[in-house]
Design a protein around this motif. Structure first.
Motif, PDB file in Angstrom:
ATOM      1  N   VAL A  49     -21.998 -73.330 -53.835  1.00 62.16           N
ATOM      2  CA  VAL A  49     -21.079 -74.436 -53.569  1.00 62.16           C
ATOM      3  C   VAL A  49     -20.844 -75.257 -54.838  1.00 62.16           C
ATOM      4  N   GLY A  50     -21.918 -75.600 -55.539  1.00 63.20           N
ATOM      5  CA  GLY A  50     -21.774 -76.370 -56.773  1.00 63.20           C
ATOM      6  C   GLY A  50     -20.917 -75.653 -57.797  1.00 63.20           C
ATOM      7  N   PHE A  51     -21.146 -74.365 -57.960  1.00 64.32           N
ATOM      8  CA  PHE A  51     -20.372 -73.558 -58.901  1.00 64.32           C
ATOM      9  C   PHE A  51     -18.894 -73.526 -58.501  1.00 64.32           C
ATOM     10  N   LEU A  52     -18.620 -73.214 -57.226  1.00 59.99           N
ATOM     11  CA  LEU A  52     -17.230 -73.125 -56.770  1.00 59.99           C
ATOM     12  C   LEU A  52     -16.501 -74.452 -56.898  1.00 59.99           C
ATOM     13  N   LYS A  53     -17.151 -75.541 -56.484  1.00 59.04           N
ATOM     14  CA  LYS A  53     -16.486 -76.837 -56.527  1.00 59.04           C
ATOM     15  C   LYS A  53     -16.269 -77.324 -57.956  1.00 59.04           C
ATOM     16  N   THR A  54     -17.247 -77.133 -58.827  1.00 62.26           N
ATOM     17  CA  THR A  54     -17.133 -77.601 -60.209  1.00 62.26           C
ATOM     18  C   THR A  54     -15.996 -76.896 -60.944  1.00 62.26           C
ATOM     19  N   TYR A  55     -16.032 -75.570 -60.923  1.00 59.05           N
ATOM     20  CA  TYR A  55     -15.049 -74.824 -61.712  1.00 59.05           C
ATOM     21  C   TYR A  55     -13.662 -74.825 -61.087  1.00 59.05           C
ATOM     22  N   SER A  56     -13.571 -74.803 -59.763  1.00 60.55           N
ATOM     23  CA  SER A  56     -12.241 -74.862 -59.147  1.00 60.55           C
ATOM     24  C   SER A  56     -11.616 -76.236 -59.360  1.00 60.55           C
TER      25      SER A  56
END
Length: 153
Positions: free
Chosen positions: A81-88
């Motif tokens: 979730v952190g990865f998806l939200k940060t980069y998106s």
């Protein structure tokens, strides 16, 4: 569809971990039009695949988005979730700079999220399956019994 997914096979494990994720926009602002949603579908699927995940479905409304994702066991849901939200968030703000005016902090997503496991069967079916273990005539170990249940019988 979930039951039709291929199992993820590794050297010592076979898994089918599917999660339902919901992200909301910062301050629940209605930022997502169809072009924004279409762009997000592409980048979220690409980001998930870069982590070894498979996106089953992505859809949303003006202020939130739903993702159905199959994930390998070595990736924790919170890290995904952190990865998806940060980069998106970074990518969407580069593509649509007008969204930067909605908050002092440069973020597209709210810090919160929802996640639920999405198995192929109901909890009741799993409970019955576990309860019925050892009841059929086959070569298997005896049913599990706790120390308390042994003393009571």
């Amino acid at each position: 569809m979930i039951n039709e997914l291929p199992l993820l096979q590794k050297r010592h494990s076979v898994t089918n971990i599917v999660v339902h994720l919901i992200f909301t926009t910062k301050y629940r602002r209605k930022k997502m039009s169809e072009p924004v949603l279409a762009y997000l579908r592409g980048i979220l699927a690409s980001l998930a695949e870069s982590k070894g995940c498979f996106v089953i479905e992505i859809n949303g409304e003006a202020d939130h988005i739903h993702l159905l994702v199959q994930t390998p066991p070595q990736i924790s849901v919170s890290n995904l979730v952190g990865f998806l939200k940060t980069y998106s968030s970074k990518m969407i703000l580069e593509e649509f700079p007008e969204f930067r005016t909605f908050s002092n902090r440069v973020a597209f997503w709210s810090t919160s999220y929802f996640v639920a496991s999405a198995g192929g069967v109901t909890i009741e079916t799993l409970e019955k399956y576990v309860q019925d273990q050892g009841k059929t005539k086959r070569l298997s170990s005896p049913p599990f019994r706790t120390e308390v249940s042994r003393r009571m019988s």
